[in-house]
Design an enzyme around this catalytic site. Structure first.
Site: not given
Ligand SMILES: *Cc1c(COP(=O)(O)O)cnc(C)c1O
Length: 421
Positions: A130, A207, A232-233, A381
């Protein structure tokens, strides 16, 4: 696999999690035109209990209790962290803190981890992780004068453990890796990778953003060092909800947050002259926590724990299997290919397809009441969150997808992306 709609209905009838659907808003409409939301892995739905939980904090605790309510709020980050540890992360009490965003937590733990491996000057991540993860790794490397080894990872299959093994040596301080790849859903082996990294004397920072609430996560059993993730996911904590961080108990004393805030201070209200890190996981706190955001996370985390991660993972995997099978039967003839691992044991709860017109397809699907996510370079997706998505929703969504392709409906949409979401 029986690919009829009746078979999907039968799967719903036998679903032990079926009753959770009505505990989310926007799920009451059963009609053929209803919205089919397949993006719960980007922003989870709103639990029906959440507005009242937020109103309680706002009207009673803030409105009436005023500053006195801090007596309860002050312990919330660790109390909620313990609930996540127990309910969804397979961690021990005192190992999880709710704070900040995933990006900020990643920065804190990566700086702390790198500093705990003096003499080692390499950070490892994958070229396909990401964006924020790669950016944070690059920034930490620059700040500390370290080098990044960005490993090639297959866009569809994820990181090959042999590639990781070959990149590990005595120079590596920390490896950053997503348990479930955000694009393809490729699932890494938490325990095996952790062992591999430990054998090289390095730390691993997981992560868990696309994993938590979707696949079983046993941080303690895997002897994982560090982890971060979103709420939030799949946890349905709401937009901008605070993230979590995990540090294994025996590592906490060796690790120091690079942000020396007063919420990480021992005996915080002594207001002492110099920073001295708190004893346990609290040392990774920074500033005043987002109390409202945490109230929403608590509802989502409780629902997830009540449903049970194992049952969620079983249903998520079965829905992903249905998507793969329907994709083979209905989408492949139109030039769409699977862009996720075919083996269910190597996948999280979402499934991705590749097509040169993926962006146009995404727009056409949204106009037909199906919400997927476009992902670069040419991916659609689908993330059917198992708490509130039914097998018939998956079936109907895929059938609308087939209709779009059969009609060539995507042709009338612009190929240029005005805005990337
Ligand atoms: C959604 C996601 C993020 C989001 O990070 P924020 O700091 O909440 O914006 C980070 N890493 C991964 C792998 C994600 O899927």
């Amino acid at each position: 696999m029986d690919l009829t709609r009746a078979a999907a209905e039968a799967l719903d009838a036998a679903d032990p999690l079926a009753s959770f659907r009505e505990r989310f808003t926007g799920t009451g409409d059963d009609g053929p035109e209803r919205l089919i939301y397949l993006d719960g892995n980007s922003l989870g739905r709103l639990p029906r209990e959440t507005p009242a939980a937020l109103a309680r904090v706002v009207e009673q605790q803030w409105g009436e209790g005023l500053v006195g309510s801090w007596a309860g709020w002050i312990g919330e980050a660790t109390r909620l962290g313990d609930a996540l540890a127990d309910g969804v992360l397979g961690a021990r009490p005192g190992e999880v803190l709710v704070a900040d965003s995933t990006s900020v937590n990643l920065y804190k733990l990566l700086m702390a981890g790198a500093r705990a491996r003096p003499g080692r000057d390499v950070l490892v991540c994958t070229a396909d992780d990401f964006p924020t993860d790669r950016y944070v790794v690059g920034g930490v490397a620059e700040a500390r004068g370290m080098t990044v080894r960005e490993l090639p990872a297959d866009l569809d299959e994820g990181l090959d453990p042999a590639t990781l093994a070959a990149a590990l040596d005595e120079r590596v301080a920390v490896v950053v890796l997503s348990l479930v790849a955000y694009r393809s859903g490729a699932l890494a082996d938490l325990a095996a990778v952790t062992r591999l990294v430990h054998d090289a004397g390095a730390l691993v920072l997981w992560d868990l953003s696309h994993a938590v609430g979707a696949v079983p996560v046993q941080l303690a059993a895997a002897d994982a060092d560090l982890a971060v993730g979103c709420t939030y996911k799949y946890l349905n904590g709401g937009p901008g909800a605070p993230a979590f961080l995990y540090v294994r108990r025996d590592l906490q004393a060796q690790l120091r947050s690079p942000i020396q805030g007063w919420f990480g201070q021992r005996d915080q209200f002594a207001m002492g002259p110099v920073y001295e890190p708190a004893e346990g996981i609290e040392r990774f706190g920074v500033g005043t926590p987002p109390v409202l955001g945490m109230a929403a996370v608590e509802v989502g985390a409780r629902l997830t724990a009540e449903a049970g991660v194992d049952r969620l993972a079983t249903k998520g995997s079965a829905m992903a299997e249905l998507i793969v099978a329907l994709g083979d039967a209905w989408l492949a003839p139109h030039g769409i290919s699977l862009a996720s691992p075919r083996d269910p044991a190597r996948r999280g709860s979402h499934v991705t397809f590749a097509h040169p017109q993926a962006w146009q397809l995404t727009q056409a699907l949204v106009d037909r009441g199906v919400v997927p996510d476009f992902r670069t370079p040419d991916r659609v997706r689908l993330g059917p969150a198992p708490l509130y998505t039914r097998f018939v929703d998956v079936w109907d969504g895929m059938s609308r997808f087939r209709d779009v392709l059969a009609e060539g409906a995507q042709e009338s949409y612009p190929a240029e992306r005005a805005r990337v979401t």
